[in-house]
Design an enzyme around this catalytic site. Structure first.
Site, PDB file in Angstrom:
ATOM      1  N   GLU A   9      14.228   9.282 -85.197  1.00 13.33           N
ATOM      2  CA  GLU A   9      14.222   7.848 -84.936  1.00 13.33           C
ATOM      3  C   GLU A   9      15.168   7.094 -85.847  1.00 13.33           C
ATOM      4  OE1 GLU A   9      13.045   3.645 -85.231  1.00 13.33           O
ATOM      5  OE2 GLU A   9      13.079   5.171 -86.811  1.00 13.33           O
ATOM      6  N   GLU A  10      15.285   7.526 -87.107  1.00 10.58           N
ATOM      7  CA  GLU A  10      16.092   6.781 -88.072  1.00 10.58           C
ATOM      8  C   GLU A  10      17.585   6.812 -87.756  1.00 10.58           C
ATOM      9  OE1 GLU A  10      15.004   4.734 -89.989  1.00 10.58           O
ATOM     10  OE2 GLU A  10      12.998   5.286 -90.677  1.00 10.58           O
ATOM     11  N   HIS A  32      12.649  -0.255 -95.678  1.00  6.58           N
ATOM     12  CA  HIS A  32      13.812   0.583 -96.002  1.00  6.58           C
ATOM     13  C   HIS A  32      14.226   0.444 -97.459  1.00  6.58           C
ATOM     14  CE1 HIS A  32      15.545   1.753 -91.803  1.00  6.58           C
ATOM     15  NE2 HIS A  32      14.231   1.904 -91.875  1.00  6.58           N
ATOM     16  N   HIS A  76       7.236   8.327 -85.648  1.00  5.55           N
ATOM     17  CA  HIS A  76       8.296   9.295 -85.994  1.00  5.55           C
ATOM     18  C   HIS A  76       8.058   9.941 -87.353  1.00  5.55           C
ATOM     19  CE1 HIS A  76      10.702   6.599 -88.725  1.00  5.55           C
ATOM     20  NE2 HIS A  76      10.301   5.648 -87.926  1.00  5.55           N
ATOM     21  N   ASP A 125       7.597   3.978 -93.724  1.00  6.28           N
ATOM     22  CA  ASP A 125       8.247   3.998 -92.421  1.00  6.28           C
ATOM     23  C   ASP A 125       8.724   5.427 -92.172  1.00  6.28           C
ATOM     24  OD1 ASP A 125       9.901   3.661 -90.203  1.00  6.28           O
ATOM     25  OD2 ASP A 125      11.422   2.530 -91.292  1.00  6.28           O
ATOM     26  N   ASP A 179       5.141   1.618 -85.622  1.00  8.12           N
ATOM     27  CA  ASP A 179       6.183   1.644 -86.652  1.00  8.12           C
ATOM     28  C   ASP A 179       5.954   0.477 -87.599  1.00  8.12           C
ATOM     29  OD1 ASP A 179       8.566   2.365 -88.034  1.00  8.12           O
ATOM     30  OD2 ASP A 179       9.525   2.955 -86.158  1.00  8.12           O
TER      31      ASP A 179
END
Length: 386
Positions: free
Chosen positions: A223-224, A324, A72, A189, A244
């Site tokens: 995606e997030e 994250h 993504h 990410d 990912d």
């Protein structure tokens, strides 16, 4: 099939370029253009959806059952929730991430009139004013604000400058590529996943190898926020491998080296046959790997299944420390993943029946349910009686 040689310098250069492009979910046009340009440079003509997701087909010797590799383009970020009376901006997050990692970050606010720079600060940011309260104030999105680097004393000044509720805020990456192979940056990410897909595609193109079936390189843009592959996956895809991040943390088996193959996440187990095919390919190609289960995690695989796609899904990851947050990875994992993808893309089809959406039971696979045969006799491992 044997893995192909992967251009590590190309992989690193692509990752650096991708990290330099702000792309919070909902603000991905620039990175869509950049990836399309690179796909065309590699000689693969992509298709772009209305909102900017990308898919590019590498034609195989036959069409079905086609495969897909997906990563993504979108990242975490924030939006303006409120223009505050003190001339600062209240935020809400884009994606699921802690305000703890936002405190102190430099950022860019994209308004209709142009971009402004700023800093995300706790409400009580001055130690000379608040003393110990700087350390004891709560953590959370209501307790941070953006200090814009412009003359903004109140909400009227913010209005005059062109700020509005809903403006997108991109968080600076703070990227460092270290000589020992470690890479530290926000938004690894999943921009590292995108770089891996591009490097694997380049290896395929450079080798001149034709995959056994049509193979799609897919790049999602939401995606997030849980949407991901919902509207971009071609309908004839039978198997999809998601690339990912894996979470390296206490209690997890993920690692910053090699490939971490996910067996399950919060949505349940990944496809048994596709996952074990990837494990076999890693083993046969001497690619370092480990398995893990993620409890608080979902990916493009989940969004594809929830959208109704009857597709086998698997998740292969590069280990990320502090996912994250202030993320760290190692180039060893990126190279290993790209090599595994080339081995998969060139490998023969295990379940030929998958070429049909539905059919008879003939050719449907089996999962092992027979008792295991011990590798060694019990008397070699157990102490004698008495």
């Amino acid at each position: 099939m044997p893995r192909l040689d992967v251009d590590i310098d190309y992989l690193g250069d692509q990752l650096k370029a991708l990290l330099a492009i702000p792309s919070p979910t909902g603000f991905t046009d620039a990175i869509t253009h950049a990836v399309v340009d690179e796909l065309q440079r590699l000689g693969v003509e992509p298709e772009v959806t209305r909102r900017g997701a990308i898919r590019a087909r590498l034609k195989g010797r036959v069409k079905d059952p086609s495969r897909a590799l997906i990563a993504h383009l979108d990242t975490l970020g924030a939006q303006v929730k409120y223009l505050k009376p003190n001339g600062r901006l209240e935020l809400v997050p884009i994606g699921n991430w802690s305000a703890r990692f936002a405190e102190g970050a430099r950022c860019t606010v994209f308004t209709e009139h142009g971009a402004y720079r700023g800093s995300i600060l706790p409400l009580k940011a001055s130690g000379h004013t608040y003393a110990d309260e700087v350390d004891t104030q709560p953590t959370g999105w209501p307790y941070v604000e953006v200090r814009v680097d412009a003359l903004a004393r109140d909400a009227a000044d913010l209005n005059r400058l062109g700020f509005h509720v809903g403006d997108v805020v991109a968080i600076d990456t703070g990227t460092e590529f270290l000589d020992n192979g470690f890479i530290v940056s926000r938004h690894l990410d999943d921009k590292a996943g995108v770089a891996i897909l591009l490097a694997a595609l380049k290896a395929m193109v450079d080798s001149g190898k034709t995959p056994p079936v049509d193979t799609w390189w897919v790049f999602s843009i939401a995606e997030e926020v849980g949407l991901g592959a919902a509207a971009v996956l071609p309908h004839d895809v039978a198997a999809m491998v998601t690339v990912d991040n894996g979470t390296t943390a206490p209690g997890q088996a993920s690692d910053e080296f090699g490939v971490t193959i996910a067996m399950a996440d919060q949505t349940g187990p990944f496809d048994y046959h596709l996952t074990h095919e990837l494990i076999r390919l890693a083993r046969d190609n001497d690619i370092r790997h480990q398995r893990d289960v993620f409890r608080y995690y979902r990916s493009d695989s989940a969004s594809a299944l929830e959208a109704g796609a009857d597709v086998r899904t698997a998740l292969v990851t590069f280990g990320v420390d502090a996912s994250h947050g202030y993320e760290r990875i190692h180039m060893h994992a990126l190279r290993s993943l790209a090599e595994l993808l080339t081995a998969y893309a060139t490998s023969p089809i295990d379940i030929k029946r998958d070429a049909k959406l539905v059919g008879s039971i003939e050719g449907f696979p089996h999962q092992t349910i027979e008792p295991a045969e011990p590798d060694i006799e019990p008397d070699e491992t157990l102490p004698a009686d008495g």
